[in-house]
Design a protein around this motif. Structure first.
Motif, short mmCIF file in Angstrom:
data_model
loop_
_atom_site.label_atom_id
_atom_site.label_comp_id
_atom_site.label_asym_id
_atom_site.label_seq_id
_atom_site.Cartn_x
_atom_site.Cartn_y
_atom_site.Cartn_z
N GLN A 108 -23.64 14.35 -0.65
CA GLN A 108 -24.86 14.47 -2.26
C GLN A 108 -25.26 13.09 -2.28
OE1 GLN A 108 -26.31 17.03 -4.85
NE2 GLN A 108 -24.34 17.81 -5.07
N ALA A 109 -26.18 12.08 -1.74
CA ALA A 109 -27.04 11.23 -2.57
C ALA A 109 -28.25 11.30 -3.24
CB ALA A 109 -26.61 9.57 -1.27
N ASN A 110 -28.95 11.68 -4.30
CA ASN A 110 -30.04 11.61 -5.03
C ASN A 110 -30.12 11.39 -5.90
OD1 ASN A 110 -29.42 13.85 -6.24
ND2 ASN A 110 -28.45 14.63 -4.02
N VAL A 111 -31.78 11.29 -6.49
CA VAL A 111 -32.03 11.02 -7.77
C VAL A 111 -33.42 12.23 -7.95
CG1 VAL A 111 -33.38 9.61 -6.62
CG2 VAL A 111 -32.78 9.15 -9.25
N GLY A 112 -33.26 12.45 -9.19
CA GLY A 112 -34.76 13.19 -9.47
C GLY A 112 -34.60 13.58 -10.55
N VAL A 113 -35.96 14.14 -10.66
CA VAL A 113 -35.88 14.51 -12.09
C VAL A 113 -36.17 16.42 -12.80
CG1 VAL A 113 -37.61 12.62 -13.23
CG2 VAL A 113 -38.81 14.92 -12.43
N LYS A 114 -36.11 16.70 -13.99
CA LYS A 114 -35.85 18.16 -14.02
C LYS A 114 -35.97 18.39 -15.87
CE LYS A 114 -31.51 18.34 -15.36
NZ LYS A 114 -29.65 18.15 -15.07
N SER A 115 -36.56 19.79 -15.98
CA SER A 115 -37.25 20.26 -16.65
C SER A 115 -37.64 21.49 -17.12
CB SER A 115 -38.36 19.73 -17.49
OG SER A 115 -39.08 19.82 -18.44
N ASP A 116 -37.64 22.30 -17.68
CA ASP A 116 -38.24 24.11 -17.77
C ASP A 116 -38.66 24.54 -16.72
OD1 ASP A 116 -36.35 23.18 -20.24
OD2 ASP A 116 -38.56 24.56 -21.14
N TRP A 117 -39.61 23.68 -16.36
CA TRP A 117 -40.45 23.81 -15.35
C TRP A 117 -39.77 24.04 -13.48
CZ3 TRP A 117 -40.13 19.55 -12.49
CH2 TRP A 117 -40.42 18.34 -12.38
N GLY A 118 -38.33 22.92 -13.98
CA GLY A 118 -37.34 22.87 -12.68
C GLY A 118 -36.91 21.66 -12.47
N ALA A 119 -37.02 21.43 -11.26
CA ALA A 119 -36.75 20.08 -11.04
C ALA A 119 -37.34 19.86 -9.00
CB ALA A 119 -35.03 20.14 -10.25
N VAL A 120 -37.41 18.27 -9.33
CA VAL A 120 -37.14 17.67 -8.32
C VAL A 120 -36.78 16.61 -7.42
CG1 VAL A 120 -39.56 16.05 -6.37
CG2 VAL A 120 -40.31 18.08 -8.02
N THR A 121 -36.00 16.54 -6.84
CA THR A 121 -34.61 15.87 -6.16
C THR A 121 -34.69 14.88 -4.24
OG1 THR A 121 -33.21 17.77 -7.37
CG2 THR A 121 -32.28 15.95 -5.35
N MET A 122 -34.95 13.86 -4.40
CA MET A 122 -35.19 13.12 -3.56
C MET A 122 -33.82 12.27 -2.67
SD MET A 122 -38.34 11.47 -5.04
CE MET A 122 -38.77 10.61 -3.46
N GLY A 123 -33.42 12.57 -1.60
CA GLY A 123 -32.54 11.74 -0.77
C GLY A 123 -31.82 13.07 -0.57
#
Length: 354
Positions: A108-123
């Protein structure tokens, strides 16, 4: 500059510095970084492995889980939104070597944002397909003697450098979310001259666990070369027992010609026979319809003794009955099964997490 003006300037400077320090302290309070890892090693004895018609004694790495280390962190951005990152590598406990030269973080080598609606991950990240099926694979995709190897070796086009065995996907953007008992995940790793990967995975965890996934991996600069893989799974808890079954189907095309078509089945059960011990028994059967003699039946039993939340002592035994040209597309023994014969594996190991 007068003495009074100089003092006022110093005071303003001190106030600004204090304000910046307070802001930095506040940001630090909302952030956290965790160092984590696992070391797993086992004494292992095998008979007639691969092309070796002899006994093999070894200190094996990753008997039930891979040896890994990594860092992860989150920052609270407010309004229920968080930023996060993951860095994860694996290595060999038996000799201390890294898993792949020149690649610091293979897993793994990733960054993202998350909330109650889920997570978006890049990398670089885990495929949603394997995450969706983790709860229904009869041995939970243990590093050794499970459906992990057929899953991986049936999704490894040789000229696709984005995909890594269908498990770790680079250059990827994904969405995942948990909504009550339902998990959903989708991933796309597109172009860049290295091959495309597209993944869909979902599971339902209720009175029973149901899972399914689809993954398509194209080779570099070619729509006619690559693999497709789908998997279905079911787990039924019955008191101290959990019965699990899974089915994998994989195909591979080379220059538009289908060279592999694999069906792989697994059925087994976990038995938590006391608070510290879990026994597992599983039968696997795999066959490649496009390769004559690539057929293997394997029976595995194991027991995990959890000394603590972080330390497990385990024992494993497997016996595989292979046809004339067995491979890891249809088998579960890492060193391979001996053709037209039976291969046995016995292992005793320890896994410690931190």
């Amino acid at each position: 500059m007068s003495k009074r003006t100089s003092l006022a300037t110093v005071r303003r400077s001190l106030i600004v510095s204090a304000a910046l320090a307070a802001a930095a302290t506040g940001a630090s309070a909302q952030s956290n970084v965790t160092l984590f890892g696992r070391l797993d090693a086992a004494l292992q004895y095998s008979t007639k492995t691969g092309t070796i018609d002899d006994d093999l004694y070894e200190l094996a790495n990753g008997g039930i889980r891979p040896s890994i280390w990594g860092m992860k962190g989150t920052e609270d951005l407010g309004s229920g939104l968080k930023a996060f990152f993951n860095l994860e590598a694996h290595f060999f406990t038996d000799n201390g070597l890294g898993a792949r030269t020149g690649q610091a973080f293979r897993r793994q080598a990733n960054v993202g944002v998350k909330s109650d609606w889920g997570a978006v991950t890049m990398g670089r990240q885990y495929s949603p397909a394997i995450l969706a099926n983790l709860g229904t694979e009869p041995r939970a995709f243990k590093e050794n003697l499970s459906g992990l190897y057929p899953y991986a070796l049936n999704q490894n086009p040789t000229n696709n450098t984005v995909n890594d065995l269908g498990i770790f996907i680079g250059n990827a953007v994904s969405y995942s979310g948990n909504f009550g008992p339902v998990y959903v995940g989708a991933l796309l790793a597109a172009g860049e001259g290295t091959g495309r990967t597209m993944t869909l995975g979902a599971s339902y965890t209720g009175p029973v666990v149901v899972s399914g996934s689809y993954q398509e991996i194209d080779a570099a600069n070619s729509d006619s070369d690559g693999t497709t893989h789908y998997m279905l799974g079911l787990a039924v808890p019955l008191g101290g027992f959990t019965i699990k079954g899974s089915y994998q189907h994989a195909t591979e095309d080379d220059f538009g010609i289908e060279t592999h078509e694999v069906d792989f089945y697994g059925i087994g059960f976990d038995w938590a026979w006391n608070a510290m011990n879990t026994f597992n028994a599983t039968y696997y059967y795999g066959k490649d319809k496009k390769v004559s003699g690539d057929k293997t039946s394997t029976f595995v039993i194991s027991n995990d003794y959890a000394i603590s939340k972080r330390t497990v002592i385990y024992a494993q035994f497997a016996i595989a009955d292979a046809d004339s040209t067995p491979s890891l597309r249809t088998g579960v023994i890492l060193n391979g099964s001996f053709p037209n014969s039976k291969t046995s594996v016995v292992a005793l190991g320890i896994s410690h997490s931190f």
